[in-house]
Design a protein around this motif. Structure first.
Motif, PDB file in Angstrom:
ATOM      1  N   SER A  93       0.761  -1.304   0.056  1.00  0.00           N
ATOM      2  CA  SER A  93      -0.108  -0.027   0.040  1.00  0.00           C
ATOM      3  C   SER A  93       0.838   1.365  -0.053  1.00  0.00           C
ATOM      4  N   THR A  94       2.095   1.237   0.738  1.00  0.00           N
ATOM      5  CA  THR A  94       2.775   2.586   0.587  1.00  0.00           C
ATOM      6  C   THR A  94       4.300   2.045   0.699  1.00  0.00           C
ATOM      7  N   PHE A  95       5.148   2.990   0.428  1.00  0.00           N
ATOM      8  CA  PHE A  95       6.611   2.822   0.523  1.00  0.00           C
ATOM      9  C   PHE A  95       7.362   2.277   1.613  1.00  0.00           C
ATOM     10  N   ASN A  96       6.532   2.694   2.634  1.00  0.00           N
ATOM     11  CA  ASN A  96       6.801   2.232   4.030  1.00  0.00           C
ATOM     12  C   ASN A  96       6.677   0.910   4.185  1.00  0.00           C
ATOM     13  N   ASP A  97       5.971   0.109   3.289  1.00  0.00           N
ATOM     14  CA  ASP A  97       5.814  -1.325   3.484  1.00  0.00           C
ATOM     15  C   ASP A  97       7.123  -2.095   3.102  1.00  0.00           C
ATOM     16  N   PHE A  98       8.017  -1.236   2.099  1.00  0.00           N
ATOM     17  CA  PHE A  98       9.283  -2.095   1.644  1.00  0.00           C
ATOM     18  C   PHE A  98      10.178  -1.971   2.734  1.00  0.00           C
ATOM     19  N   ASP A  99      11.380  -2.867   2.642  1.00  0.00           N
ATOM     20  CA  ASP A  99      12.442  -2.747   3.444  1.00  0.00           C
ATOM     21  C   ASP A  99      13.340  -1.975   2.832  1.00  0.00           C
ATOM     22  N   LEU A 100      13.224  -0.487   3.030  1.00  0.00           N
ATOM     23  CA  LEU A 100      14.091   0.706   2.631  1.00  0.00           C
ATOM     24  C   LEU A 100      14.709   1.232   3.863  1.00  0.00           C
ATOM     25  N   PRO A 101      16.168   1.493   3.602  1.00  0.00           N
ATOM     26  CA  PRO A 101      16.734   2.648   4.135  1.00  0.00           C
ATOM     27  C   PRO A 101      15.811   3.771   4.778  1.00  0.00           C
ATOM     28  N   GLN A 102      16.037   4.031   6.140  1.00  0.00           N
ATOM     29  CA  GLN A 102      15.229   5.237   6.677  1.00  0.00           C
ATOM     30  C   GLN A 102      15.502   6.537   5.785  1.00  0.00           C
ATOM     31  N   LYS A 103      16.781   6.839   5.617  1.00  0.00           N
ATOM     32  CA  LYS A 103      17.044   8.006   4.740  1.00  0.00           C
ATOM     33  C   LYS A 103      16.343   7.929   3.492  1.00  0.00           C
ATOM     34  N   LEU A 104      16.087   6.926   2.626  1.00  0.00           N
ATOM     35  CA  LEU A 104      15.322   6.625   1.525  1.00  0.00           C
ATOM     36  C   LEU A 104      13.966   6.980   1.559  1.00  0.00           C
ATOM     37  N   LYS A 105      13.453   6.373   2.686  1.00  0.00           N
ATOM     38  CA  LYS A 105      12.228   6.735   3.142  1.00  0.00           C
ATOM     39  C   LYS A 105      11.579   8.146   3.158  1.00  0.00           C
ATOM     40  N   GLU A 106      12.913   8.744   3.983  1.00  0.00           N
ATOM     41  CA  GLU A 106      12.488  10.403   4.240  1.00  0.00           C
ATOM     42  C   GLU A 106      12.443  11.101   2.846  1.00  0.00           C
ATOM     43  N   SER A 107      13.341  10.595   1.904  1.00  0.00           N
ATOM     44  CA  SER A 107      13.493  11.253   0.437  1.00  0.00           C
ATOM     45  C   SER A 107      12.258  10.996  -0.030  1.00  0.00           C
ATOM     46  N   LEU A 108      11.354   9.820  -0.078  1.00  0.00           N
ATOM     47  CA  LEU A 108      10.412   9.676  -0.785  1.00  0.00           C
ATOM     48  C   LEU A 108       9.279  10.264  -0.062  1.00  0.00           C
ATOM     49  N   GLU A 109       9.196  10.672   1.192  1.00  0.00           N
ATOM     50  CA  GLU A 109       8.328  11.593   1.632  1.00  0.00           C
ATOM     51  C   GLU A 109       8.285  13.093   1.229  1.00  0.00           C
ATOM     52  N   ARG A 110       9.787  13.185   1.031  1.00  0.00           N
ATOM     53  CA  ARG A 110       9.845  14.574   0.533  1.00  0.00           C
ATOM     54  C   ARG A 110       9.555  15.101  -0.989  1.00  0.00           C
ATOM     55  N   VAL A 111       9.721  13.776  -1.783  1.00  0.00           N
ATOM     56  CA  VAL A 111       9.145  14.277  -3.069  1.00  0.00           C
ATOM     57  C   VAL A 111       7.729  13.759  -3.246  1.00  0.00           C
ATOM     58  N   ASN A 112       7.011  13.502  -2.334  1.00  0.00           N
ATOM     59  CA  ASN A 112       5.630  13.026  -2.197  1.00  0.00           C
ATOM     60  C   ASN A 112       5.390  11.936  -3.159  1.00  0.00           C
ATOM     61  N   TYR A 113       6.483  10.723  -3.014  1.00  0.00           N
ATOM     62  CA  TYR A 113       5.985   9.348  -3.500  1.00  0.00           C
ATOM     63  C   TYR A 113       5.499   8.459  -2.034  1.00  0.00           C
ATOM     64  N   THR A 114       4.309   8.340  -2.338  1.00  0.00           N
ATOM     65  CA  THR A 114       3.506   7.565  -1.127  1.00  0.00           C
ATOM     66  C   THR A 114       3.316   6.276  -1.397  1.00  0.00           C
ATOM     67  N   THR A 115       2.548   6.045  -2.833  1.00  0.00           N
ATOM     68  CA  THR A 115       1.764   5.070  -2.879  1.00  0.00           C
ATOM     69  C   THR A 115       2.427   4.413  -4.405  1.00  0.00           C
ATOM     70  N   PRO A 116       3.130   3.193  -4.176  1.00  0.00           N
ATOM     71  CA  PRO A 116       3.682   2.493  -5.316  1.00  0.00           C
ATOM     72  C   PRO A 116       2.629   2.441  -6.458  1.00  0.00           C
ATOM     73  N   THR A 117       3.231   2.742  -7.785  1.00  0.00           N
ATOM     74  CA  THR A 117       2.575   2.517  -8.826  1.00  0.00           C
ATOM     75  C   THR A 117       2.448   0.880  -9.016  1.00  0.00           C
ATOM     76  N   PRO A 118       1.438   0.293 -10.073  1.00  0.00           N
ATOM     77  CA  PRO A 118       1.535  -1.193 -10.375  1.00  0.00           C
ATOM     78  C   PRO A 118       2.997  -1.585 -10.386  1.00  0.00           C
ATOM     79  N   ILE A 119       3.765  -0.869 -11.481  1.00  0.00           N
ATOM     80  CA  ILE A 119       5.021  -1.843 -11.689  1.00  0.00           C
ATOM     81  C   ILE A 119       6.016  -1.560 -10.670  1.00  0.00           C
ATOM     82  N   GLN A 120       5.911  -0.601  -9.989  1.00  0.00           N
ATOM     83  CA  GLN A 120       6.716  -0.654  -8.568  1.00  0.00           C
ATOM     84  C   GLN A 120       6.529  -1.459  -7.351  1.00  0.00           C
ATOM     85  N   ALA A 121       5.181  -1.672  -7.621  1.00  0.00           N
ATOM     86  CA  ALA A 121       4.746  -2.762  -6.432  1.00  0.00           C
ATOM     87  C   ALA A 121       5.308  -4.029  -6.793  1.00  0.00           C
TER      88      ALA A 121
END
Length: 438
Positions: free
Chosen positions: A2-30
């Motif tokens: 449902s969100t990028f927080n559900d992926f096992d990503l480094p915290q720094k990358l999660k913060e970057s995703l939030e900063r650029v408004n990446y919240t919900t993965p697209t189907p190809i990303q998921a």
């Protein structure tokens, strides 16, 4: 997922995703990110605008942040797409990132690129021609690359980059992870994947042979000599930004000049422009300093400008898939858009190929002896002010595949400028590109 927080990503990358408004993965990303995070090779098919840059960039950055060793190489068919991919990567890394990157594309300063290479970049994005230039000169060492991305692989093969890709891959270590994305999966792509990918996972979304549902399409049947007047009518009766696709570089220059002289603020982009000139034209178009961008197929992929409302196919593309990519320049990110196709009598075979692509397995109507229609004005009752009495049909599918070198990074291509420019015009022989068109 449902969100990028559900992926096992480094915290720094999660913060970057939030900063650029990446919240919900697209189907190809998921679909792709979990496989890539597991270290598996991936063969993906996805249409432009579906988020595939994020699909390979997010796990790539996660891997680089997690280890002090290793590097990534991303190959794209055109400079515009390479620059766009690098922009996404830099956004995800953040301004204070300690990860060195480099963009290697034709038309850009070799000395500047060599200086960046001396910093031992861990993320390398480029076009096959310029990557090979640096390899042949000994500027680029790829023995640390353990993550390879081949983006828009079908387009790279169309443009004749197959041999150059083979050369590049000889410099890479065999122990690596490879991700290959292609809008279509013809036999040549399947054959290439069998050579370079190991037991790849297949992911696929948004089949490219169908245009986006938010694009309202029109076909205007007319004689070749009626095209220009029909184009002017379309521009005058539509509102918003327009991209016009033509067949040749010289034709793009002539048309943009002619439109500009009529007060229809226009500029052009094609493979004979230096990279800085391309960037300035695109930025001016983004800033709405002119309204009509006349382009060759170099802009059919990798050009992401949300405010493009209309696409006009003045000339049909020679490759069927490019029709889908052309009209995909509009209706981005859920918006609505319109696409118009001028169809002259000599276009019948090309148009039938496009129909085959867009409607596979369906019976095709017989080829008309002559395409006839109105004066190129549309059907008069569509959105955004279309007018005129020309015929309008739902388009179907595309032309025979012919390799083209437009968008390659060879210096020879950069030197072939046969353009006449009035003072203050678009970039030509020794003139600086125009920032805005009055």
């Amino acid at each position: 997922m449902s969100t990028f927080n559900d992926f096992d990503l480094p915290q720094k990358l999660k913060e970057s995703l939030e900063r650029v408004n990446y919240t919900t993965p697209t189907p190809i990303q998921a679909q792709a990110i979990p496989f890539i995070m597991q270290g598996k090779d991936v063969l993906g098919s996805a249409a432009t605008g579906t988020g595939k840059t994020g699909a390979f960039s997010i796990p790539m950055i996660a891997k680089i942040l997690a280890s002090p060793r290793g590097a990534a190489l991303i190959l794209t068919p055109t400079r515009e797409l390479a620059a766009q991919v690098m922009t996404v990567i830099n956004d995800l890394l953040g301004k204070r990132s300690f990860i060195p990157t480099v963009l290697l594309i034709g038309g850009d300063s070799m000395s500047k690129q060599c200086a960046a290479l001396r910093m031992r970049p861990r993320i390398i994005v480029g076009t096959p021609g310029r990557i090979n230039d640096h390899l042949e000169r000994g500027n680029l060492i790829l023995h640390d690359v353990n993550y390879l991305v081949l983006d828009e692989t079908d387009r790279m093969l169309d443009m004749g980059f197959g041999i150059q890709i083979d050369r590049i891959l000889k410099f890479l270590p065999p122990a690596r992870q490879t991700v290959m994305f292609s809008a279509t999966l013809p036999d040549a792509i399947i054959k290439m994947s069998s050579r370079y990918l190991k037991n790849p996972e297949r992911v696929s979304v948004d089949v490219t042979s169908k245009p986006h549902v938010n694009i309202q399409q029109e076909v205007i049947k007319l004689a070749s000599g009626e095209k220009y007047d029909a184009l002017v009518n379309q521009i005058k009766t539509r509102e918003g930004s327009i991209i016009v696709f033509v067949k040749t570089k010289r034709g793009a220059d002539k048309m943009a000049d002619k439109l500009d002289k009529q007060g229809l603020r226009a500029d052009t982009i094609h493979g004979d422009l230096h990279q800085r000139q391309r960037e300035r034209v695109i930025q001016s178009f983004r800033d709405r300093k002119f309204r009509v961008l006349v382009a060759t197929d170099i802009a059919a992929r990798g050009l992401d400008i949300p405010h493009i409302e209309h696409v006009i196919n003045y000339d049909l593309p020679q490759c069927p898939e490019d029709y889908i990519h052309r009209i995909g320049r509009t209706a981005r990110n859920g918006a609505e858009g319109a696409a118009v196709c001028f169809l002259a009598p000599e276009d019948a075979l090309l148009w039938r190929d496009i129909q085959k692509l867009m409607n596979p397995g369906e019976p095709l109507p017989p080829l008309p002896k002559r395409l006839t229609g109105g004066n190129g004005g549309g059907n008069g009752n569509n959105r955004r002010g279309r007018g005129g009495n020309g015929g309008s049909n739902r388009p179907h599918g595309g032309p025979k595949r012919e390799p083209r070198a437009e968008g390659s990074s060879s210096s020879a291509d950069e030197g072939q400028r046969r353009r006449r420019r009035r003072p203050g015009g678009r970039p030509g022989q020794g003139s600086a590109p125009r920032a805005a068109v009055a």
